[in-house]
Design a protein around this motif. Structure first.
Motif, PDB file in Angstrom:
ATOM      1  N   SER A 124       0.827  -1.202   0.000  1.00 21.77           N
ATOM      2  CA  SER A 124       0.000   0.000   0.000  1.00 21.77           C
ATOM      3  C   SER A 124       0.868   1.262   0.000  1.00 21.77           C
ATOM      4  O   SER A 124       0.590   2.221  -0.724  1.00 21.77           O
ATOM      5  CB  SER A 124      -0.920   0.005   1.224  1.00 21.77           C
ATOM      6  N   ILE A 125       1.927   1.254   0.802  1.00 23.56           N
ATOM      7  CA  ILE A 125       2.817   2.416   0.871  1.00 23.56           C
ATOM      8  C   ILE A 125       3.515   2.636  -0.475  1.00 23.56           C
ATOM      9  O   ILE A 125       3.607   3.768  -0.973  1.00 23.56           O
ATOM     10  CB  ILE A 125       3.851   2.234   1.999  1.00 23.56           C
ATOM     11  N   ILE A 126       4.011   1.550  -1.064  1.00 21.87           N
ATOM     12  CA  ILE A 126       4.698   1.671  -2.355  1.00 21.87           C
ATOM     13  C   ILE A 126       3.743   2.224  -3.409  1.00 21.87           C
ATOM     14  O   ILE A 126       4.108   3.082  -4.219  1.00 21.87           O
ATOM     15  CB  ILE A 126       5.272   0.306  -2.792  1.00 21.87           C
ATOM     16  N   LYS A 127       2.506   1.750  -3.399  1.00 16.83           N
ATOM     17  CA  LYS A 127       1.499   2.244  -4.352  1.00 16.83           C
ATOM     18  C   LYS A 127       1.262   3.740  -4.164  1.00 16.83           C
ATOM     19  O   LYS A 127       1.221   4.509  -5.143  1.00 16.83           O
ATOM     20  CB  LYS A 127       0.185   1.496  -4.169  1.00 16.83           C
ATOM     21  N   GLN A 128       1.115   4.164  -2.904  1.00 19.64           N
ATOM     22  CA  GLN A 128       0.847   5.575  -2.637  1.00 19.64           C
ATOM     23  C   GLN A 128       1.989   6.467  -3.122  1.00 19.64           C
ATOM     24  O   GLN A 128       1.767   7.527  -3.721  1.00 19.64           O
ATOM     25  CB  GLN A 128       0.609   5.783  -1.137  1.00 19.64           C
TER      26      GLN A 128
ATOM     27  N   SER B 241       4.025  -5.028 -21.268  1.00 17.28           N
ATOM     28  CA  SER B 241       3.344  -4.140 -22.219  1.00 17.28           C
ATOM     29  C   SER B 241       2.417  -3.125 -21.564  1.00 17.28           C
ATOM     30  O   SER B 241       1.896  -2.232 -22.240  1.00 17.28           O
ATOM     31  CB  SER B 241       2.553  -4.977 -23.229  1.00 17.28           C
ATOM     32  N   THR B 242       2.215  -3.252 -20.239  1.00 18.27           N
ATOM     33  CA  THR B 242       1.338  -2.301 -19.553  1.00 18.27           C
ATOM     34  C   THR B 242       2.026  -0.952 -19.386  1.00 18.27           C
ATOM     35  O   THR B 242       3.256  -0.853 -19.416  1.00 18.27           O
ATOM     36  CB  THR B 242       0.947  -2.840 -18.168  1.00 18.27           C
ATOM     37  N   GLU B 243       1.222   0.086 -19.175  1.00 18.65           N
ATOM     38  CA  GLU B 243       1.798   1.422 -18.990  1.00 18.65           C
ATOM     39  C   GLU B 243       2.687   1.462 -17.750  1.00 18.65           C
ATOM     40  O   GLU B 243       3.788   2.020 -17.780  1.00 18.65           O
ATOM     41  CB  GLU B 243       0.689   2.462 -18.854  1.00 18.65           C
ATOM     42  N   LYS B 244       2.221   0.852 -16.669  1.00 16.70           N
ATOM     43  CA  LYS B 244       3.015   0.785 -15.448  1.00 16.70           C
ATOM     44  C   LYS B 244       3.641  -0.601 -15.328  1.00 16.70           C
ATOM     45  O   LYS B 244       3.029  -1.599 -15.700  1.00 16.70           O
ATOM     46  CB  LYS B 244       2.146   1.109 -14.234  1.00 16.70           C
ATOM     47  N   LYS B 245       4.849  -0.624 -14.781  1.00 18.36           N
ATOM     48  CA  LYS B 245       5.618  -1.859 -14.764  1.00 18.36           C
ATOM     49  C   LYS B 245       6.254  -2.072 -13.397  1.00 18.36           C
ATOM     50  O   LYS B 245       6.728  -1.115 -12.776  1.00 18.36           O
ATOM     51  CB  LYS B 245       6.708  -1.809 -15.840  1.00 18.36           C
ATOM     52  N   VAL B 246       6.288  -3.318 -12.947  1.00 17.79           N
ATOM     53  CA  VAL B 246       6.977  -3.680 -11.709  1.00 17.79           C
ATOM     54  C   VAL B 246       8.065  -4.683 -12.070  1.00 17.79           C
ATOM     55  O   VAL B 246       7.796  -5.706 -12.701  1.00 17.79           O
ATOM     56  CB  VAL B 246       6.012  -4.298 -10.673  1.00 17.79           C
ATOM     57  N   VAL B 247       9.293  -4.369 -11.664  1.00 20.75           N
ATOM     58  CA  VAL B 247      10.449  -5.203 -11.987  1.00 20.75           C
ATOM     59  C   VAL B 247      11.046  -5.739 -10.690  1.00 20.75           C
ATOM     60  O   VAL B 247      11.391  -4.961  -9.790  1.00 20.75           O
ATOM     61  CB  VAL B 247      11.516  -4.405 -12.767  1.00 20.75           C
ATOM     62  N   GLY B 248      11.166  -7.056 -10.582  1.00 22.65           N
ATOM     63  CA  GLY B 248      11.790  -7.686  -9.420  1.00 22.65           C
ATOM     64  C   GLY B 248      13.195  -8.124  -9.781  1.00 22.65           C
ATOM     65  O   GLY B 248      13.385  -8.996 -10.635  1.00 22.65           O
TER      66      GLY B 248
ATOM     67  N   GLY C 111       2.074  -4.613 -15.150  1.00 22.17           N
ATOM     68  CA  GLY C 111       2.682  -5.892 -15.468  1.00 22.17           C
ATOM     69  C   GLY C 111       3.864  -6.129 -14.541  1.00 22.17           C
ATOM     70  O   GLY C 111       4.489  -5.169 -14.072  1.00 22.17           O
ATOM     71  N   TYR C 112       4.173  -7.388 -14.273  1.00 19.80           N
ATOM     72  CA  TYR C 112       5.226  -7.707 -13.292  1.00 19.80           C
ATOM     73  C   TYR C 112       6.137  -8.801 -13.829  1.00 19.80           C
ATOM     74  O   TYR C 112       5.674  -9.838 -14.311  1.00 19.80           O
ATOM     75  CB  TYR C 112       4.575  -8.152 -11.984  1.00 19.80           C
TER      76      TYR C 112
ATOM     77  N   GLY D 230      10.309  -9.494  -1.065  1.00 23.21           N
ATOM     78  CA  GLY D 230      10.052  -8.802  -2.321  1.00 23.21           C
ATOM     79  C   GLY D 230       9.102  -9.573  -3.223  1.00 23.21           C
ATOM     80  O   GLY D 230       8.226  -8.988  -3.875  1.00 23.21           O
ATOM     81  N   LEU D 231       9.256 -10.900  -3.252  1.00 21.56           N
ATOM     82  CA  LEU D 231       8.382 -11.732  -4.073  1.00 21.56           C
ATOM     83  C   LEU D 231       6.956 -11.757  -3.528  1.00 21.56           C
ATOM     84  O   LEU D 231       6.015 -12.104  -4.251  1.00 21.56           O
ATOM     85  CB  LEU D 231       8.933 -13.160  -4.154  1.00 21.56           C
ATOM     86  N   THR D 232       6.797 -11.404  -2.263  1.00 19.96           N
ATOM     87  CA  THR D 232       5.465 -11.319  -1.667  1.00 19.96           C
ATOM     88  C   THR D 232       4.824  -9.963  -1.936  1.00 19.96           C
ATOM     89  O   THR D 232       3.634  -9.876  -2.256  1.00 19.96           O
ATOM     90  CB  THR D 232       5.540 -11.543  -0.138  1.00 19.96           C
ATOM     91  N   VAL D 233       5.630  -8.906  -1.830  1.00 21.56           N
ATOM     92  CA  VAL D 233       5.114  -7.545  -1.985  1.00 21.56           C
ATOM     93  C   VAL D 233       4.854  -7.178  -3.443  1.00 21.56           C
ATOM     94  O   VAL D 233       3.824  -6.576  -3.773  1.00 21.56           O
ATOM     95  CB  VAL D 233       6.096  -6.529  -1.363  1.00 21.56           C
ATOM     96  N   ALA D 234       5.785  -7.521  -4.324  1.00 23.02           N
ATOM     97  CA  ALA D 234       5.715  -7.049  -5.711  1.00 23.02           C
ATOM     98  C   ALA D 234       4.408  -7.400  -6.427  1.00 23.02           C
ATOM     99  O   ALA D 234       3.830  -6.535  -7.102  1.00 23.02           O
ATOM    100  CB  ALA D 234       6.915  -7.574  -6.497  1.00 23.02           C
ATOM    101  N   PRO D 235       3.889  -8.630  -6.312  1.00 19.90           N
ATOM    102  CA  PRO D 235       2.616  -8.916  -6.982  1.00 19.90           C
ATOM    103  C   PRO D 235       1.464  -8.066  -6.459  1.00 19.90           C
ATOM    104  O   PRO D 235       0.579  -7.674  -7.235  1.00 19.90           O
ATOM    105  CB  PRO D 235       2.391 -10.406  -6.685  1.00 19.90           C
ATOM    106  N   LEU D 236       1.481  -7.768  -5.156  1.00 20.77           N
ATOM    107  CA  LEU D 236       0.432  -6.923  -4.587  1.00 20.77           C
ATOM    108  C   LEU D 236       0.527  -5.497  -5.127  1.00 20.77           C
ATOM    109  O   LEU D 236      -0.493  -4.857  -5.400  1.00 20.77           O
ATOM    110  CB  LEU D 236       0.555  -6.908  -3.053  1.00 20.77           C
ATOM    111  N   VAL D 237       1.754  -5.026  -5.307  1.00 20.90           N
ATOM    112  CA  VAL D 237       1.957  -3.696  -5.886  1.00 20.90           C
ATOM    113  C   VAL D 237       1.464  -3.682  -7.336  1.00 20.90           C
ATOM    114  O   VAL D 237       0.799  -2.741  -7.776  1.00 20.90           O
ATOM    115  CB  VAL D 237       3.449  -3.295  -5.825  1.00 20.90           C
ATOM    116  N   ALA D 238       1.807  -4.741  -8.064  1.00 20.78           N
ATOM    117  CA  ALA D 238       1.392  -4.821  -9.465  1.00 20.78           C
ATOM    118  C   ALA D 238      -0.127  -4.796  -9.598  1.00 20.78           C
ATOM    119  O   ALA D 238      -0.680  -4.107 -10.458  1.00 20.78           O
ATOM    120  CB  ALA D 238       1.961  -6.089 -10.104  1.00 20.78           C
ATOM    121  N   VAL D 239      -0.818  -5.537  -8.739  1.00 19.41           N
ATOM    122  CA  VAL D 239      -2.284  -5.551  -8.773  1.00 19.41           C
ATOM    123  C   VAL D 239      -2.840  -4.167  -8.450  1.00 19.41           C
ATOM    124  O   VAL D 239      -3.751  -3.662  -9.117  1.00 19.41           O
ATOM    125  CB  VAL D 239      -2.844  -6.602  -7.791  1.00 19.41           C
TER     126      VAL D 239
END
Length: 317
Positions: free
Chosen positions: A74-78, A143-150, A110-111, A96-105
């Motif tokens: 939630s903090i990262i999203k904000q 391909s999404t506008e926003k991207k999450v990279v682990g 895309g993640y 990180g593998l736990t947080v990143a998918p939640l951020v992507a959603v």
């Protein structure tokens, strides 16, 4: 637009992966021609991050005393929304593998996890990542506008790139956590598997928990973390926190020493990302030798004490 990097920390100190993701994020920002923003949550001295190129650091201080994936996401999203960040970089540790998918959603992004190199191209945005339990690689297009990279540990490295940075505070709203921790027991004074550059691991070839003293001594000499195979933790010889492999903690150390471990496929899959693997086993047909960079065929009870003495002599020289 900006690139947002989450620099993880523990007990007020930045983890080694924090410096790696900042280094990575800095280069991605340069590729995109944009700014780098680095987020810390109850982190350490922000000036440490300036050394690796973090010119803009956003600090979030709150009442969180333990890791909570929902709160961190939630903090990262904000912060990502506040800083107009279209690319978010997080490490690929267990947390990180736990947080990143939640951020992507949350960001409808895309993640790609376990990324091992800078983007091959930014239009389209393509990254190289580990696949098939670290046995291969693939190129993934986000391909999404926003991207999450682990970023996979020890894949890109921490590179000093000193800048004159600045720090600002950010007031984040915590969601309803749903889960609370009443107590957390942590080992102190030891190198953790997650942060270790060297891991010394042992298996059933040690014959019993009473023989683990030489493994701990070797780890102390090398400044390494101790680990074990799944059967060892299942037998109660060592704590489950030391179990490494596909069903335990993944290891991506610079040096992994396996002592008395035959090399079951699940174990190999979890440690294959280590850069150099050394095996000590009295069975020349042990599967681990096929995956090892260096191997010693011999009795661990003879080889390890001699290795300890040689290392001690070398360090004193």
């Amino acid at each position: 637009m900006s690139v947002l990097v989450f620099a993880d920390s523990s007990e007020g100190k930045f983890k080694k992966t924090a410096y790696e993701v900042v280094s990575y994020g800095k280069k991605v920002a340069e590729q995109l021609g944009t700014d780098l923003v680095t987020l810390t949550i109850n982190g350490g001295d922000a000036s440490e991050l300036y050394t690796y190129g973090a010119e803009k650091v956003v600090e979030v201080k709150n009442s969180l005393t333990t890791f909570n994936a929902k709160a961190y996401a939630s903090i990262i999203k904000q912060v990502a929304e506040a800083k107009s960040s279209n690319v978010v970089v997080i490490d690929s540790s267990v947390d990180g593998l736990t947080v990143a998918p939640l951020v992507a959603v949350a960001l409808e992004a895309g993640y790609a996890s376990n990324v091992v190199a800078l983007p091959n191209s930014t239009t389209p945005f393509v990254v190289k990542r580990k696949a098939f339990s670290n046995k291969g690689f693939n190129n993934t297009e986000i391909s999404t506008e926003k991207k999450v990279v682990g970023v996979a540990k020890n894949s890109y490295g921490a590179h000093e790139n000193p800048v004159s940075g600045s720090t600002e505070s950010f007031e984040a709203t915590l969601p309803e956590l749903g889960v609370t921790s009443e107590a957390v027991s942590k080992a102190s004074g030891k190198v953790t598997i997650a942060d270790a550059d060297i891991v010394v691991s042992a298996g059933r070839g040690l014959k019993g928990p009473e023989n683990w003293g030489m493994i701990e001594e070797l780890a102390d000499v090398l400044g390494a973390a101790t680990a074990c195979s799944k059967p060892v933790s299942d037998l109660g010889w060592r704590p489950h926190s030391e179990h490494v492999g596909q069903t335990g903690k993944p290891v991506a150390s610079n040096l992994y020493i396996a002592i008395g471990i035959s090399g079951a496929i699940q174990h190999l899959a979890g440690v294959n990302a280590s850069k150099v693997k050394v095996v000590i086993n009295n069975d020349p047909e042990a599967p681990f030798f096929k995956a090892a960079d260096y191997g010693i065929v011999g009795d661990a009870f003879t080889v390890v004490p001699e290795l300890i003495e040689k290392l001690k002599t070398f360090k004193q020289a």
